[in-house]
Design a protein around this motif. Structure first.
Motif, PDB file in Angstrom:
ATOM      1  N   MET A   1     -14.593 -11.236 -35.880  1.00 48.90           N
ATOM      2  CA  MET A   1     -13.179 -10.831 -35.833  1.00 48.90           C
ATOM      3  C   MET A   1     -12.286 -11.933 -36.386  1.00 48.90           C
ATOM      4  SD  MET A   1     -13.237  -8.824 -32.201  1.00 48.90           S
ATOM      5  CE  MET A   1     -11.633  -8.052 -32.109  1.00 48.90           C
ATOM      6  N   LEU A   2     -12.616 -13.182 -36.054  1.00 50.11           N
ATOM      7  CA  LEU A   2     -11.825 -14.303 -36.577  1.00 50.11           C
ATOM      8  C   LEU A   2     -12.022 -14.454 -38.083  1.00 50.11           C
ATOM      9  CD1 LEU A   2     -12.421 -16.984 -33.788  1.00 50.11           C
ATOM     10  CD2 LEU A   2     -10.268 -15.832 -34.328  1.00 50.11           C
ATOM     11  N   LEU A   3     -13.282 -14.368 -38.520  1.00 52.30           N
ATOM     12  CA  LEU A   3     -13.567 -14.570 -39.947  1.00 52.30           C
ATOM     13  C   LEU A   3     -12.921 -13.516 -40.833  1.00 52.30           C
ATOM     14  CD1 LEU A   3     -17.365 -15.513 -40.043  1.00 52.30           C
ATOM     15  CD2 LEU A   3     -15.444 -16.957 -40.707  1.00 52.30           C
ATOM     16  N   TYR A   4     -12.974 -12.253 -40.376  1.00 57.58           N
ATOM     17  CA  TYR A   4     -12.500 -11.160 -41.231  1.00 57.58           C
ATOM     18  C   TYR A   4     -11.099 -10.680 -40.856  1.00 57.58           C
ATOM     19  CZ  TYR A   4     -17.371 -10.672 -42.804  1.00 57.58           C
ATOM     20  OH  TYR A   4     -18.625 -10.881 -43.328  1.00 57.58           O
ATOM     21  N   GLY A   5     -10.510 -11.262 -39.803  1.00 55.44           N
ATOM     22  CA  GLY A   5      -9.181 -10.801 -39.386  1.00 55.44           C
ATOM     23  C   GLY A   5      -9.220  -9.393 -38.809  1.00 55.44           C
ATOM     24  N   ILE A   6     -10.259  -9.068 -38.030  1.00 55.26           N
ATOM     25  CA  ILE A   6     -10.383  -7.740 -37.401  1.00 55.26           C
ATOM     26  C   ILE A   6      -9.754  -7.813 -36.003  1.00 55.26           C
ATOM     27  CG2 ILE A   6     -12.043  -6.036 -36.523  1.00 55.26           C
ATOM     28  CD1 ILE A   6     -13.964  -7.160 -38.787  1.00 55.26           C
ATOM     29  N   GLU A   7      -8.854  -6.863 -35.699  1.00 55.88           N
ATOM     30  CA  GLU A   7      -8.108  -6.990 -34.451  1.00 55.88           C
ATOM     31  C   GLU A   7      -8.618  -6.100 -33.336  1.00 55.88           C
ATOM     32  OE1 GLU A   7      -3.913  -6.923 -35.194  1.00 55.88           O
ATOM     33  OE2 GLU A   7      -4.046  -8.860 -36.219  1.00 55.88           O
ATOM     34  N   ASP A   8      -9.606  -5.248 -33.613  1.00 52.86           N
ATOM     35  CA  ASP A   8     -10.091  -4.332 -32.574  1.00 52.86           C
ATOM     36  C   ASP A   8     -11.617  -4.269 -32.616  1.00 52.86           C
ATOM     37  OD1 ASP A   8     -10.730  -2.070 -30.981  1.00 52.86           O
ATOM     38  OD2 ASP A   8      -8.725  -1.251 -31.307  1.00 52.86           O
ATOM     39  N   ILE A   9     -12.257  -4.679 -31.518  1.00 58.57           N
ATOM     40  CA  ILE A   9     -13.739  -4.764 -31.470  1.00 58.57           C
ATOM     41  C   ILE A   9     -14.387  -3.390 -31.648  1.00 58.57           C
ATOM     42  CG2 ILE A   9     -14.011  -4.479 -28.954  1.00 58.57           C
ATOM     43  CD1 ILE A   9     -16.083  -6.749 -29.032  1.00 58.57           C
ATOM     44  N   ARG A  10     -13.642  -2.306 -31.268  1.00 56.61           N
ATOM     45  CA  ARG A  10     -14.216  -0.959 -31.344  1.00 56.61           C
ATOM     46  C   ARG A  10     -14.546  -0.565 -32.781  1.00 56.61           C
ATOM     47  NH1 ARG A  10      -9.588   1.257 -27.339  1.00 56.61           N
ATOM     48  NH2 ARG A  10      -8.440  -0.130 -28.723  1.00 56.61           N
ATOM     49  N   LEU A  11     -13.842  -1.170 -33.742  1.00 57.91           N
ATOM     50  CA  LEU A  11     -14.084  -0.831 -35.152  1.00 57.91           C
ATOM     51  C   LEU A  11     -15.532  -1.110 -35.563  1.00 57.91           C
ATOM     52  CD1 LEU A  11     -10.759  -2.245 -36.588  1.00 57.91           C
ATOM     53  CD2 LEU A  11     -11.491   0.146 -36.719  1.00 57.91           C
ATOM     54  N   PHE A  12     -16.163  -2.099 -34.932  1.00 63.54           N
ATOM     55  CA  PHE A  12     -17.545  -2.439 -35.297  1.00 63.54           C
ATOM     56  C   PHE A  12     -18.521  -1.306 -34.991  1.00 63.54           C
ATOM     57  CE2 PHE A  12     -16.125  -6.948 -34.443  1.00 63.54           C
ATOM     58  CZ  PHE A  12     -16.206  -7.355 -35.765  1.00 63.54           C
TER      59      PHE A  12
END
Ligand code: 2U9
Length: 340
Positions: A317-328
């Motif tokens: 999330m930090l590396l790619y700037g992803i703000e919601d864990i559910r997206l994975f």
């Protein structure tokens, strides 16, 4: 015999016509000409009864043989013509039509992140070990010095399954299995899925991925731990990254620390991602508690070791700037195709 000669001639004519035929409609003309109601062969068959006793059986037999042969040959010709027609159509490619775009698969961002983590530790001499996701309380808690009254052993914090088994809440069970099987030195990382009954929201998932690490030998020190983790942080997040350790408590390590890196977004000035304080927590670590060594039969007087643990989703999330864990875990191609 006049009629027998005519039958021979009809056969020759039929074969000529079949050889010359190259399409289904002229084949139908041949059928009418040689098997139709008004054709010569049909007339001969119809008039067999009026022939002499000598001619009757010979002509009847030969005419019937020809009738069957013509029907069979026309059937074969039909199949040949249809096959040629189909392959002729297949050959007709319209090169002006737009092409079919093939959708390219891509690695999932969690898999890319995990591969990078693994590669860094492998380059430092760590082996990769895996173990069971359904575990006894001994491997998930007791051997790790997590007492019965510890909150993480509560049914609200761990998934209990049939009998005295749990879905592992960390990959530390693998370290216990490894140490039970082999004497020191041990230098391994343990990647894998872990489970906690957290309510799902933007930063929590009931299943996530961890990488834990363990190094045990004579004379392994806290400075070895700092050295390994600072190489990891710089390789993962960039050479300019700073690392700091804050004292913490874990039952399985003593002393223990939480590990922060300078914010990869603002460089430490303070921003929305680091909540203004310039640091991001990415790991937990410490020196293996001697009680853990006792549980696996290692002599704590002889050996020391360090251990660490990190959440793969948090790092991705930090590396790619992803703000919601559910997206994975939603398997939405609109998200996944951004990582091609
Ligand atoms: C053994 C001995 C010690 C593993 C460790 C942590 C600290 C830690 C968290 C990071 C984020 C879990 O994914 S997370 O929620 N982990 O802070 N883990 S030390 O220590 C061990 C493991 C095994 C035998």
């Amino acid at each position: 015999m006049q009629v027998m000669k005519r039958l021979d001639a009809i056969k020759v004519e039929f074969e000529k016509a079949v050889d010359a035929c190259s399409d289904v409609s002229s084949m139908e003309d041949i059928r009418v000409a040689f098997l139709g109601r008004k054709c010569e062969l049909t007339q001969i068959l119809r008039n067999v009864s009026s022939l002499s006793a000598e001619e009757k059986p010979l002509v009847g037999k030969q005419a019937n043989i020809l009738k069957n042969e013509f029907a069979r040959k026309l059937e074969e010709l039909k199949e040949r013509l249809e096959r040629a027609d189909a392959s002729g159509k297949a050959e007709k490619i319209d090169v002006t039509l737009p092409g079919i775009k093939r959708r390219l698969g891509a690695r999932h961002p969690l898999r890319s992140t995990l591969s990078r983590i693994n590669d860094i530790f492998v380059s430092l001499g760590f082996a990769i070990a895996e173990g069971p996701e359904i575990e006894t309380e001994f491997y998930n808690f007791e051997a790790l010095n997590i007492p019965l009254d510890h909150p993480s052993r509560d049914a609200f914090d761990t998934f209990y399954v049939e009998g005295k088994h749990v879905l592992r809440s960390h990959t530390s069970n693998v370290q216990i299995h490894v140490m039970q099987k082999q004497p020191p030195p041990v230098q391994m990382i343990m990647p894998g899925r872990v489970y906690r009954p957290d309510a799902v929201d933007a930063s929590h998932s009931f299943m996530f991925h961890q990488v834990e690490g363990l190094m045990v030998d004579r004379g392994v020190s806290f400075s070895d731990l700092k050295g390994v983790l600072s190489i990891f942080c710089r390789s993962m997040f960039g050479e300019d990254i700073k690392m700091r350790l804050r004292p913490h408590f874990f039952p399985f390590t003593e002393p223990s620390a939480e590990v922060d890196i300078s914010c990869i977004i603002c460089g430490g000035k303070g921003c929305r991602v680091c909540k203004g304080n310039g640091w991001l927590e990415i790991l937990g670590a410490g020196m293996v508690n001697p009680k853990v060594f006792e549980a696996v039969g290692y002599d704590p007087e002889k050996y020391t070791g360090f251990a660490f643990g990190m959440g793969v989703e948090r790092i991705a999330m930090l590396l790619y700037g992803i703000e919601d864990i559910r997206l994975f875990f939603e398997n939405d191609v609109r998200f996944l195709k951004q990582f091609i």
